[in-house]
Design a protein around this motif. Sequence first.
Motif, PDB file in Angstrom:
ATOM      1  N   GLU A 350       0.833  -1.281  -0.039  1.00 43.25           N
ATOM      2  CA  GLU A 350       0.133  -0.044  -0.087  1.00 43.25           C
ATOM      3  C   GLU A 350       0.904   1.176   0.048  1.00 43.25           C
ATOM      4  O   GLU A 350       0.448   2.551   0.096  1.00 43.25           O
ATOM      5  CB  GLU A 350      -0.998  -0.049   0.874  1.00 43.25           C
ATOM      6  CG  GLU A 350      -1.958  -1.107   1.293  1.00 43.25           C
ATOM      7  CD  GLU A 350      -2.869  -0.937  -0.030  1.00 43.25           C
ATOM      8  OE1 GLU A 350      -3.164   0.125  -0.544  1.00 43.25           O
ATOM      9  OE2 GLU A 350      -3.284  -1.777  -0.446  1.00 43.25           O
ATOM     10  N   GLY A 351       2.143   1.178   0.382  1.00 44.09           N
ATOM     11  CA  GLY A 351       2.877   2.127  -0.149  1.00 44.09           C
ATOM     12  C   GLY A 351       3.615   2.728   1.111  1.00 44.09           C
ATOM     13  O   GLY A 351       4.745   3.462   1.065  1.00 44.09           O
ATOM     14  N   TYR A 379      -3.937  10.533  -8.051  1.00 47.23           N
ATOM     15  CA  TYR A 379      -4.192   9.258  -7.415  1.00 47.23           C
ATOM     16  C   TYR A 379      -3.298   8.098  -7.760  1.00 47.23           C
ATOM     17  O   TYR A 379      -2.522   7.542  -6.977  1.00 47.23           O
ATOM     18  CB  TYR A 379      -5.589   9.003  -7.670  1.00 47.23           C
ATOM     19  CG  TYR A 379      -6.027   7.830  -6.863  1.00 47.23           C
ATOM     20  CD1 TYR A 379      -6.482   7.737  -5.409  1.00 47.23           C
ATOM     21  CD2 TYR A 379      -5.840   6.507  -7.134  1.00 47.23           C
ATOM     22  CE1 TYR A 379      -6.946   6.991  -4.404  1.00 47.23           C
ATOM     23  CE2 TYR A 379      -6.316   5.523  -6.335  1.00 47.23           C
ATOM     24  CZ  TYR A 379      -6.952   5.717  -5.041  1.00 47.23           C
ATOM     25  OH  TYR A 379      -7.305   4.659  -4.134  1.00 47.23           O
ATOM     26  N   ALA A 380      -3.066   7.942  -9.057  1.00 49.46           N
ATOM     27  CA  ALA A 380      -2.343   6.920  -9.646  1.00 49.46           C
ATOM     28  C   ALA A 380      -1.648   7.304 -10.979  1.00 49.46           C
ATOM     29  O   ALA A 380      -2.324   7.805 -11.583  1.00 49.46           O
ATOM     30  CB  ALA A 380      -2.764   5.616  -9.628  1.00 49.46           C
ATOM     31  N   GLY A 437       0.311   2.222  -9.237  1.00 52.50           N
ATOM     32  CA  GLY A 437       1.385   3.059  -8.840  1.00 52.50           C
ATOM     33  C   GLY A 437       0.330   3.951  -7.850  1.00 52.50           C
ATOM     34  O   GLY A 437      -0.539   3.867  -7.461  1.00 52.50           O
ATOM     35  N   ARG A 438       1.261   4.745  -7.095  1.00 55.60           N
ATOM     36  CA  ARG A 438       0.583   5.755  -6.303  1.00 55.60           C
ATOM     37  C   ARG A 438       0.773   7.256  -6.254  1.00 55.60           C
ATOM     38  O   ARG A 438       2.243   7.586  -6.458  1.00 55.60           O
ATOM     39  CB  ARG A 438       0.460   5.199  -4.896  1.00 55.60           C
ATOM     40  CG  ARG A 438       1.723   5.103  -4.326  1.00 55.60           C
ATOM     41  CD  ARG A 438       1.709   4.175  -2.960  1.00 55.60           C
ATOM     42  NE  ARG A 438       1.728   2.838  -3.616  1.00 55.60           N
ATOM     43  CZ  ARG A 438       0.709   2.126  -3.576  1.00 55.60           C
ATOM     44  NH1 ARG A 438      -0.588   2.286  -2.797  1.00 55.60           N
ATOM     45  NH2 ARG A 438       0.637   0.808  -3.993  1.00 55.60           N
ATOM     46  N   GLY A 439       0.126   8.081  -6.317  1.00 57.65           N
ATOM     47  CA  GLY A 439       0.190   9.549  -6.195  1.00 57.65           C
ATOM     48  C   GLY A 439      -0.302  10.062  -4.745  1.00 57.65           C
ATOM     49  O   GLY A 439      -0.691   9.067  -3.834  1.00 57.65           O
ATOM     50  N   VAL A 503       9.627  13.473   9.335  1.00 57.41           N
ATOM     51  CA  VAL A 503       9.384  13.512   7.866  1.00 57.41           C
ATOM     52  C   VAL A 503       9.656  12.091   7.090  1.00 57.41           C
ATOM     53  O   VAL A 503      10.420  11.449   7.462  1.00 57.41           O
ATOM     54  CB  VAL A 503      10.609  14.613   7.247  1.00 57.41           C
ATOM     55  CG1 VAL A 503      10.507  14.399   5.569  1.00 57.41           C
ATOM     56  CG2 VAL A 503      10.211  15.971   7.731  1.00 57.41           C
ATOM     57  N   GLY A 504       8.591  11.766   6.557  1.00 59.56           N
ATOM     58  CA  GLY A 504       8.680  10.514   5.536  1.00 59.56           C
ATOM     59  C   GLY A 504       8.583  10.933   4.279  1.00 59.56           C
ATOM     60  O   GLY A 504       7.784  11.630   3.740  1.00 59.56           O
ATOM     61  N   VAL A 505       9.918   9.969   3.620  1.00 60.78           N
ATOM     62  CA  VAL A 505       9.781  10.210   2.271  1.00 60.78           C
ATOM     63  C   VAL A 505       9.539   9.028   1.296  1.00 60.78           C
ATOM     64  O   VAL A 505       9.793   7.795   1.832  1.00 60.78           O
ATOM     65  CB  VAL A 505      11.446  10.926   1.683  1.00 60.78           C
ATOM     66  CG1 VAL A 505      11.529  10.792   0.345  1.00 60.78           C
ATOM     67  CG2 VAL A 505      11.882  12.060   2.613  1.00 60.78           C
ATOM     68  N   ILE A 506       8.729   9.185   0.544  1.00 60.25           N
ATOM     69  CA  ILE A 506       7.847   7.851  -0.104  1.00 60.25           C
ATOM     70  C   ILE A 506       8.622   7.794  -1.388  1.00 60.25           C
ATOM     71  O   ILE A 506       8.378   8.586  -2.357  1.00 60.25           O
ATOM     72  CB  ILE A 506       6.634   8.106  -0.312  1.00 60.25           C
ATOM     73  CG1 ILE A 506       5.869   8.319   1.278  1.00 60.25           C
ATOM     74  CG2 ILE A 506       6.131   6.743  -0.827  1.00 60.25           C
ATOM     75  CD1 ILE A 506       4.518   8.579   1.276  1.00 60.25           C
TER      76      ILE A 506
END
Length: 699
Positions: A350-351, A379-380, A437-439, A503-506
């Motif tokens: 789920e990312g 969104y994707a 994928g995800r946005g 801070v989280g970097v995806i």
Amino acid sequence: MIGRIVKIALDSPLDTEFDYRWLPAQEGDSEPRIGQLALVPFGRREVIGLITAVGDASDYDASKLRDVIALRTQLEPLPPAWLDLCRFAADYYQRPLGEVMLPCLPKGLRTASTVALDRALKKRATARPVAAAAPASATVLNTGQQAAVDAITAAQGFAAHLLFGVTGSGKTEVYLHAAETVIAREQAQGRSAQVLILVPEINLTPQLENSVRARFPHLQVVTLHSQLAEGERLRNWIAAHHGDAAIVLGTRLSVLAAMPQLKLIVVDEEHDPSYKQQEGLRYSARDLAVWRARQLDIPLVLGSATPSIESWQHAGNGRYRRLDLTQRAAANAQLPRVGLIDMEVNKAPEGLSAPLLAALRARLERGEQSLLFLNRRGYAPVMHCDACGWISHCRRCTAFMVLHKPDRRLRCHHCSLEQRIPRACPTCGNVDLQPLGRGTQRIEEQLQTLFPQARVLRIDADSTRRKGSAQAAFDSVHRGEVDILLGTQMVAKGHDFQRLTLVGVINPDTALFSQDYRAGERLFAQLMQVAGRAGRAGTAGNVGNVAQSAELAASGSQPAIGMQRSEVLVQTRYPQHPLYRALLAHDYAGFAEATLAERRSAGLPPFVFQALLRAEAKQLQQALDFLQAARKLMPCEGIVINDPVPMTITRVAGQERAQLLVESASRARLQAFLKPWMAALREMKSRLRWSLEVDPVDI
Ligand code: ADP
Ligand code: ZN
Ligand code: ZN
């Protein structure tokens, strides 16, 4: 009556200035002056141009010339230094002078009607003197800041300073103190002074603008950027041009504002890509700022936690003087600890990985803010049919249509083509289309499901379309009304968030393998910047990396008060990559040196100088043929002209695009080649669209 011949630059692609005749309408009319704006007939229109030379009508048969309609005598002529700046920009970036000078003036000056101009001047005349409120007390500088201010203000004449200060080191205070000193010194001599402060983003100006106004309540401070209403932009521009504004705070376009008393230039976040204009006159505002400071013989400050590789090189070879701020300025504020989450180990379909979710939960429990950074809006990035393999391509571009779920649309980010989400697969009729994928929108949805109590706010280009909405969103973060802030690079820069401890970097990995040689430099800067949003206030310490957090949790102990506990977690599949190793150590210098060494051995900028000729056509072959012909136009000693190639995203909005890269080890030689080459290209009178970019950034 004695007439004059005037040369006038017009906003026209013809690389020439135009001759007109000027005759006084009546005795005593003031004569045309260089730098003055004039209304003239051009074809069947009446347009505004700028007078670049004035001659005697008797020198020459003026009877064939058309007459100037009116001079804009209300406005001071543009000063010689400004004309020189435009000449330099036109020359260096290979644009007709008129296409440099006119477009950089506010619209209100470029119309046949003087209504806007007269109104702006009237407002100026009736403007009340600025209230002499007490200035906000200046922060006491720490040793590093003081040394930087001393160095900047001690400089005699031109001196370029690279203010290399970690995020939160108080660079703003250095700018403000330097400005204060320079202005006070000029005032003591009975002269007025102006300071130009360039910032990369409009959404960063309000915070800085407030600090500047509070510190200089007795001076006129104006902003210049593209989001200002026309009337205000005109008034502010005139305030700069007439020397009323002591401080001009603006985005890249303000580097071309006329400022007769300019005594100091500051470029904040000098590495930022938005200093590069990507259409029309493709200039670098940072580079023009350096040129302008040299021309005026005044000091310049380039500030950044992650300087551009070019500026780093100049600091290394002594052209710029490096001033270091190694510590965060606020009491007890420390740089956050950086941890890498190995996504090969922590599978996260789920990312969001388990360690990142745990860290988010801990912040929510403590009432602290978190920021998640994902540089992909929508969104994707694509929709997909499992049954037949259909993918949501844009029919006009070599790109995918991005799924925007809130408005139930597919949208191309390159040509803005839009359509409703298809109810079924266009090729096989399958009704079960999947987002791939995800946005940011998808992560937002996931956060809302996982943390239903949390106040989640997404900030990206889609959520902030309305004017003022970005500012309102950032304000609510500052007021503490947001628990988890999620966004694209819009949230990464500059903001001084006080309550943020995570801070989280995806998924930043794609940039590691980009064919753009600057992608690594940009990613590193972006990660350092976004990491820099955490732990800025003294209250937020640091609990170290994931492993340590896990240990603390296991032993049941709580971090002691004041113990370090702000952190940055980067989800990556390549935790061993040198870029991430440098990030862990906050080692920009090491990263920059390694990058310079790589660039040197690969023969890339800043060790070579480049220009890029682009062409677009309905058929790719036409564009390639044009570039091939361009390539053969001139002998090119000391210049390398590469093969024409299609651009990475070849088709945009139905146009096929190709490019030709020209390189030289010598900037002077490249410049000497470009001028006649451009003239020859214009001579070809090709119908296809082409453009040249000097010092291109996206290749
Ligand atoms: P930078 O631009 O270098 O990232 P800022 O200029 O935003 O950093 O400053 C970071 C924080 O440090 C701000 O909250 C600022 O008010 C504070 N600060 C700056 N200088 C000092 C100082 N000398 N003493 C205490 N706090 C300071
Ligand atoms: Zn299908
Ligand atoms: Zn498209």
